[in-house]
Design a protein around this motif. Structure first.
Motif, mmCIF file in Angstrom:
data_model
loop_
_atom_site.group_PDB
_atom_site.id
_atom_site.type_symbol
_atom_site.label_atom_id
_atom_site.label_comp_id
_atom_site.label_asym_id
_atom_site.label_seq_id
_atom_site.Cartn_x
_atom_site.Cartn_y
_atom_site.Cartn_z
ATOM 1 N N ALA A 1 0.843 -1.200 0.000
ATOM 2 C CA ALA A 1 0.000 0.000 0.000
ATOM 3 C C ALA A 1 0.877 1.249 0.000
ATOM 4 O O ALA A 1 0.624 2.209 -0.735
ATOM 5 C CB ALA A 1 -0.931 -0.009 1.215
ATOM 6 N N VAL A 2 1.916 1.219 0.835
ATOM 7 C CA VAL A 2 2.838 2.354 0.889
ATOM 8 C C VAL A 2 3.503 2.540 -0.481
ATOM 9 O O VAL A 2 3.589 3.653 -1.006
ATOM 10 C CB VAL A 2 3.899 2.126 1.992
ATOM 11 C CG1 VAL A 2 4.950 3.228 1.974
ATOM 12 C CG2 VAL A 2 3.237 2.039 3.367
ATOM 13 N N LEU B 1 4.894 9.700 -7.299
ATOM 14 C CA LEU B 1 6.238 10.031 -7.784
ATOM 15 C C LEU B 1 6.494 9.261 -9.075
ATOM 16 O O LEU B 1 7.083 8.175 -9.064
ATOM 17 C CB LEU B 1 7.289 9.652 -6.730
ATOM 18 C CG LEU B 1 7.125 10.291 -5.345
ATOM 19 C CD1 LEU B 1 8.051 9.621 -4.330
ATOM 20 C CD2 LEU B 1 7.411 11.795 -5.409
ATOM 21 N N ALA C 1 -5.383 -0.342 4.138
ATOM 22 C CA ALA C 1 -4.620 0.057 2.958
ATOM 23 C C ALA C 1 -4.720 1.565 2.737
ATOM 24 O O ALA C 1 -3.723 2.219 2.431
ATOM 25 C CB ALA C 1 -5.110 -0.701 1.729
ATOM 26 N N ASN D 1 -2.371 3.464 4.923
ATOM 27 C CA ASN D 1 -0.974 3.206 4.588
ATOM 28 C C ASN D 1 -0.600 3.788 3.230
ATOM 29 O O ASN D 1 0.566 4.112 2.990
ATOM 30 C CB ASN D 1 -0.668 1.711 4.690
ATOM 31 C CG ASN D 1 -0.486 1.297 6.138
ATOM 32 O OD1 ASN D 1 0.559 1.548 6.738
ATOM 33 N ND2 ASN D 1 -1.515 0.710 6.732
ATOM 34 N N MET D 2 -1.562 3.925 2.351
ATOM 35 C CA MET D 2 -1.319 4.682 1.116
ATOM 36 C C MET D 2 -1.094 6.157 1.458
ATOM 37 O O MET D 2 -0.198 6.809 0.908
ATOM 38 C CB MET D 2 -2.495 4.521 0.152
ATOM 39 C CG MET D 2 -2.566 3.131 -0.459
ATOM 40 S SD MET D 2 -4.021 2.953 -1.512
ATOM 41 C CE MET D 2 -3.878 1.228 -1.992
ATOM 42 N N VAL D 3 -1.911 6.659 2.382
ATOM 43 C CA VAL D 3 -1.709 8.034 2.849
ATOM 44 C C VAL D 3 -0.298 8.172 3.425
ATOM 45 O O VAL D 3 0.406 9.159 3.158
ATOM 46 C CB VAL D 3 -2.783 8.409 3.898
ATOM 47 C CG1 VAL D 3 -2.401 9.670 4.651
ATOM 48 C CG2 VAL D 3 -4.141 8.574 3.222
ATOM 49 N N TYR D 4 0.116 7.163 4.175
ATOM 50 C CA TYR D 4 1.474 7.174 4.752
ATOM 51 C C TYR D 4 2.525 7.239 3.639
ATOM 52 O O TYR D 4 3.493 8.003 3.723
ATOM 53 C CB TYR D 4 1.644 5.915 5.602
ATOM 54 C CG TYR D 4 3.011 5.673 6.212
ATOM 55 C CD1 TYR D 4 3.323 6.147 7.487
ATOM 56 C CD2 TYR D 4 3.984 4.936 5.540
ATOM 57 C CE1 TYR D 4 4.563 5.910 8.063
ATOM 58 C CE2 TYR D 4 5.227 4.694 6.105
ATOM 59 C CZ TYR D 4 5.509 5.181 7.362
ATOM 60 O OH TYR D 4 6.748 4.938 7.929
ATOM 61 N N GLY D 5 2.327 6.454 2.588
ATOM 62 C CA GLY D 5 3.282 6.447 1.478
ATOM 63 C C GLY D 5 3.337 7.800 0.777
ATOM 64 O O GLY D 5 4.415 8.339 0.503
ATOM 65 N N ALA D 6 2.151 8.372 0.518
ATOM 66 C CA ALA D 6 2.109 9.667 -0.159
ATOM 67 C C ALA D 6 2.702 10.751 0.729
ATOM 68 O O ALA D 6 3.409 11.647 0.251
ATOM 69 C CB ALA D 6 0.660 10.012 -0.523
ATOM 70 N N ALA E 1 4.997 10.265 3.009
ATOM 71 C CA ALA E 1 6.448 10.042 3.017
ATOM 72 C C ALA E 1 7.079 10.686 1.788
ATOM 73 O O ALA E 1 8.228 11.132 1.824
ATOM 74 C CB ALA E 1 6.752 8.551 3.067
ATOM 75 N N ALA E 2 6.303 10.740 0.702
ATOM 76 C CA ALA E 2 6.782 11.385 -0.520
ATOM 77 C C ALA E 2 6.664 12.906 -0.446
ATOM 78 O O ALA E 2 6.987 13.597 -1.411
ATOM 79 C CB ALA E 2 6.005 10.857 -1.731
ATOM 80 N N LYS F 1 3.900 14.588 -0.215
ATOM 81 C CA LYS F 1 2.698 15.062 -0.920
ATOM 82 C C LYS F 1 1.567 15.330 0.059
ATOM 83 O O LYS F 1 1.543 14.781 1.164
ATOM 84 C CB LYS F 1 2.257 14.014 -1.948
ATOM 85 C CG LYS F 1 3.321 13.707 -2.995
ATOM 86 C CD LYS F 1 3.615 14.926 -3.844
ATOM 87 C CE LYS F 1 4.703 14.634 -4.873
ATOM 88 N NZ LYS F 1 5.005 15.805 -5.688
ATOM 89 N N VAL G 1 10.888 11.593 1.034
ATOM 90 C CA VAL G 1 11.608 10.641 0.191
ATOM 91 C C VAL G 1 10.937 10.647 -1.172
ATOM 92 O O VAL G 1 9.814 10.163 -1.314
ATOM 93 C CB VAL G 1 11.584 9.236 0.824
ATOM 94 C CG1 VAL G 1 12.293 8.232 -0.077
ATOM 95 C CG2 VAL G 1 12.226 9.266 2.203
ATOM 96 N N GLN G 2 11.599 11.248 -2.152
ATOM 97 C CA GLN G 2 10.922 11.539 -3.421
ATOM 98 C C GLN G 2 11.554 10.883 -4.643
ATOM 99 O O GLN G 2 11.192 11.186 -5.768
ATOM 100 C CB GLN G 2 10.861 13.072 -3.608
ATOM 101 C CG GLN G 2 10.108 13.734 -2.453
ATOM 102 C CD GLN G 2 10.000 15.229 -2.566
ATOM 103 O OE1 GLN G 2 10.990 15.899 -2.851
ATOM 104 N NE2 GLN G 2 8.810 15.761 -2.335
ATOM 105 N N VAL H 1 12.291 7.676 6.170
ATOM 106 C CA VAL H 1 11.064 7.790 6.969
ATOM 107 C C VAL H 1 10.921 6.495 7.742
ATOM 108 O O VAL H 1 10.813 5.420 7.147
ATOM 109 C CB VAL H 1 9.837 8.008 6.062
ATOM 110 C CG1 VAL H 1 8.551 7.867 6.875
ATOM 111 C CG2 VAL H 1 9.900 9.376 5.392
#
Lengths: 483, 352
Positions: free
Chosen positions: A89-90, A98, B58, B61-66, B68-69, B71, B196-197, B207
């Motif tokens: 998911a991450v 990106l 999910a 955790n997608m929010v977490y990923g974005a 971390a980027a 965004k 982290v981009q 992160v």
């Protein structure tokens, strides 16, 4: 957690940091992995490929929960650590946000195949742009040797002390084969981290997955059968033998899918420009809009209106037209629907408030006006209408109420709509009746103006509804005595 | 431009766009689903990311990923879905990542029903996940605030690098009211120092929220605590006719709207009533409330759609400076203006 400092291994490879200060401690070049563990070797293969393809700036490695949780100690690229099982998911979000990034998800068997199986399959099924490196060692490492989803039948672990009983604990899960049932993945392969020949195959698989990411071709999944001497309670050599003989029998190595050649390399889209208000307004729904917010006019008071009927009679849009007419007339308004399963259960109702000042609750108990589109609506809500209030009802579908002192006016809305050539527009006839009644203290033309706004997407209906509105207005003027 | 008739849930998406939101991740649940519907319609048309996640776990955790980027990302949900997100909220707070989570609260516990409640107060305001962390929590009471608080929320989220919660309720989410569109789109924050981009510039960034060293982890906890203390500067509340009031409602969200109507009605019958409406539930505007609570003869009436969850915060903030009574409905019910008037009259009549 056990990190076995006495058996730490040194890693020297392209793509790693020169030293590992994030790890802390004194051994600045040693990993936290046990002797004979496959993780260090796989780390090296991934880091080397990342380096050789010139991807360290673009790469983001996602560390899982499990023995590889500290991947970011070692990999010289962007690093994100994820919750247990959630790396896919991450990674999906990273890849989507990106477009230039190369997303590498590194996961163990518990993380990927047990707690995170849903995320694993869903990301694979969406074909997320990422490489998944899956380490299967048939046992939980970090938490101390419990059963993994990939533990072999009969294999002893601390939670299967008598050996895994497939009758009660299920069978070893075949992740490559599961993912191979999905159409989206580009590349699926299973390798072994054991003999030099097997390691060469693993190296090629890592590089293939990395190239797929470099070229933005899609989802790649590589499983590595990997020795865990510590939790198998075997020497490094015997642990490797266990992988080669017993694990490989259960999980046959090889390439299950390679569609690299069929999938075009995809250039990254150009970066997005920041939005402007004009960009946003251009995509918003056309809806009731007025130039200025409503002003304060406490003398106007507050009119609470309920409309109710069958689903499909246009009750909710009727309420929106009432609120819209009020707003267009400079009043504070609110609208509140019945929502959820009730919408699909045959009845629909909503509330509208028109007021000279800020509106409190949009949910109504006492009504000044009830517009009833059928008998059940009358039966349910007539008692909520205040004694000097007004009830409008479709006299084709409901009987005059007898249990209320409120003024009740029957309007043959269904018949008027049919006669005007638009049988589904009984609500428009009822809107005309409400406008004529004056009960909302809103100019009549505000209501008819709403027809154009409501049917802006279906221009043919505007004229037809206007005919119904006009016919119903005529009927009301002839038949409803003024207040 | 101008004033539009908009549903609360839709206003949250409109506000997110004016905040410069890059990505929406979510799973449908009544009464929050229109947020996903509208994001699905608008975000892709503006080149922004929309993903219908497989579950709320999910989503967050997608929010977490974005995040971390670096965004601007958001999700929307309600009670049961929010419960599933709590682990992810803890990770976001621990990793000091910004995001906005909209909670259109429904009635619980369990599957409950889809009527309005305010019973997610504890899990959102007190921190429903593990560890020492807080969400910054904003409480909109109108469609306009559903929009405006998204912009405020993203600003807070990036200023403090912390999750922000828009704690709405089923009435605020489902109702339609006039909305004045914001005049500008917020400029994107510069996140290169920590995000982290997948760029040379951010290659050295990491992160994470695992810190094996006890001292290091304690230091993180202390730093978070200092951050939350600093956030007190952003506490905000609205006072309605409190200047000369003897009895003051303390309420947020839909409860505050009913209480406000009750205040006006009470004034008509000679009761000097007022309303204290927190716009931020964390940081809680405790000092402002205390100034009211310490007036001689003051009576507070906490009006909430939960079983005293919010009342407990009022008791702590006012340190029992004055009597505090509770008006509550649950199960999807609202208290009426008459209920609120009666509660205030009872409390005021209690004055010696």
């Amino acid at each position: 957690m056990s990190t076995h400092p006495q058996s730490q291994r040194r890693l020297h490879a392209k793509g790693f940091y020169d030293e590992f200060p994030r790890k802390g401690g004194t051994a600045s070049r040693a990993t936290h992995y046990c002797a004979g563990c496959g993780h260090g070797l796989l780390h090296k293969l991934i880091a080397e490929a990342m380096h050789d393809f010139g991807l360290q700036d673009r790469a983001i490695l996602i560390s899982p929960v499990g023995c590889a949780v500290f991947g970011y100690y070692y990999f010289d690229c962007g690093n994100v650590q994820a919750a247990h099982g959630r790396a896919p998911a991450v990674g999906a979000a990273l890849a989507r946000c990106l477009p230039e990034a190369v997303v590498l998800s590194y996961q163990g068997d518990g993380d990927l195949g047990s707690i995170g199986l849903n995320q694993t399959l869903q990301a694979a099924n969406r074909g997320e742009r990422m490489a998944v490196f899956f380490v299967n060692n048939a046992v939980y490492g970090m938490t101390g040797g419990q059963m993994a989803p990939t533990t072999l039948a009969g294999q002893k672990t601390v939670t299967t002390p008598n050996g895994r009983d497939v009758e009660t604990t299920g069978h070893p899960l075949h992740l490559c084969e599961l993912i191979n049932t999905l159409p989206a993945p580009v590349y699926i392969e299973r390798c072994l981290l054991t003999t030099p020949a097997n390691i060469q195959k693993a190296r090629r698989a890592v590089r293939k997955a990395m190239e797929i990411q470099r070229d933005r071709r899609g989802y790649a999944f590589v499983e590595f059968l990997s020795p865990c001497p510590t939790n198998l309670h075997l020497s490094p050599l015997d642990a490797a033998k266990f992988v080669d003989e017993e694990m490989a029998r259960e999980f046959p190595p090889g390439c299950l899918r390679d569609r690299t050649a069929e999938v075009a390399a995809r250039p990254a889209p150009p970066p997005l420009e920041p939005l402007t208000p004009a960009d946003i307004e251009a995509v918003l729904d056309k809806c009731v809009a007025v130039p200025a917010p409503p002003g304060l006019d406490p003398d106007f008071g507050t009119i609470r209106i309920k409309m109710a009927g069958f689903g499909g009679q246009g009750v909710l849009s009727y309420g929106m037209m009432v609120a819209g007419a009020g707003l267009a007339d400079g009043r504070h308004v609110s609208w509140f629907p019945s929502y959820g399963p009730e919408q699909r259960g045959g009845t629909a109702n909503c509330s509208a408030v028109i007021s000279g000042s800020a509106i409190g609750s949009p949910v109504l108990s006492h009504l000044q006006v009830l517009v009833a589109f059928n008998q059940p609506a009358l039966d349910r809500f007539a008692r909520d209408v205040e004694a000097d209030g007004l009830i409008l009802y479709d006299s084709c579908l409901a009987e005059k109420p007898t249990t209320t002192t409120a003024r009740a006016l029957g309007v043959p809305a269904s018949r008027l709509a049919i006669e005007a050539g638009l049988p589904k527009a009984a609500n428009t006839a009822m809107l005309a009746a409400l406008a004529c009644s004056g009960a909302c203290r809103v100019a009549s033309e505000r209501f008819s103006d709403m027809l154009a706004q409501t049917f802006a997407g279906k221009p043919a209906l505007i004229a037809a509804n206007r005919r119904v509105f006009a016919a119903a207005t005529e009927w009301c003027q002839a038949n409803l005595r003024p207040e | 431009m101008g004033v539009r008739l908009v549903k609360g849930n839709d206003a949250a998406v409109i506000g997110a766009l004016y905040a410069g939101c890059d990505a929406y991740f979510g799973y449908p649940i009544t009464p929050a689903s229109e947020i996903a519907h509208t994001a699905a319609k608008l975000f892709p048309r503006l080149g922004r990311v929309f993903v219908q996640a497989e579950c709320e776990t999910a989503s967050i955790n997608m929010v977490y990923g974005a995040a971390a980027a670096g965004k601007l990302s958001m999700t929307g949900s309600s009670g049961p879905g929010i419960s599933l997100m709590q682990e992810g909220m803890s990770f976001l707070a621990a990793s000091e990542l910004p995001c906005v989570v909209v909670d259109v609260v429904r009635a619980g516990p369990g599957l409950g029903n889809i009527g309005p409640e305010q019973s997610d107060y504890n899990q959102m305001v007190k921190g429903g996940g593990h560890g020492n962390y807080r969400n910054l929590v904003l409480a909109p009471a109108s469609v306009q605030e559903m929009c405006d608080f998204m912009i405020w929320g993203f600003d807070l989220a990036f200023r403090y690098r912390n999750p922000v919660v828009i704690l709405a309720d089923a009435v605020i989410g489902q109702m339609v009211e006039p909305l004045v569109l914001p005049e500008r789109v917020a400029p994107p924050p510069d996140t290169r120092a920590w995000a982290v981009q997948g760029t040379a510039e951010t290659r050295a960034n990491v992160v994470t929220s695992i810190f094996l060293d006890f001292e290091v982890l304690e230091a993180l906890n202390r730093r978070l605590a200092e951050k939350y203390a600093r956030a007190a500067a952003d506490a905000a509340a609205e006072n309605w006719r409190t200047e000369d009031a003897d009895v003051v409602f303390v309420a947020y969200g839909v409860s505050s709207r009913i209480a406000r109507s009750a205040v006006d009605e009470l004034r008509r019958v000679g009761v000097r009533a007022g309303l204290f409406r927190p716009k931020t539930l964390f940081p809680f505007p405790g000092e402002a409330l205390n100034a009211i609570a310490r007036r001689p003869g003051m009576r507070l009436v906490v009006a909430e759609l939960s079983d005293g969850q919010f009342r407990d915060e009022v008791l702590m903030a006012t340190r029992f400076a004055c009597p505090v009574s509770l008006l509550s409905r649950m199960g999807g019910n609202l208290f009426s203006v008459e209920d609120a008037m009666a509660a205030a009259q009872t409390a005021a009549g209690d004055v010696a």
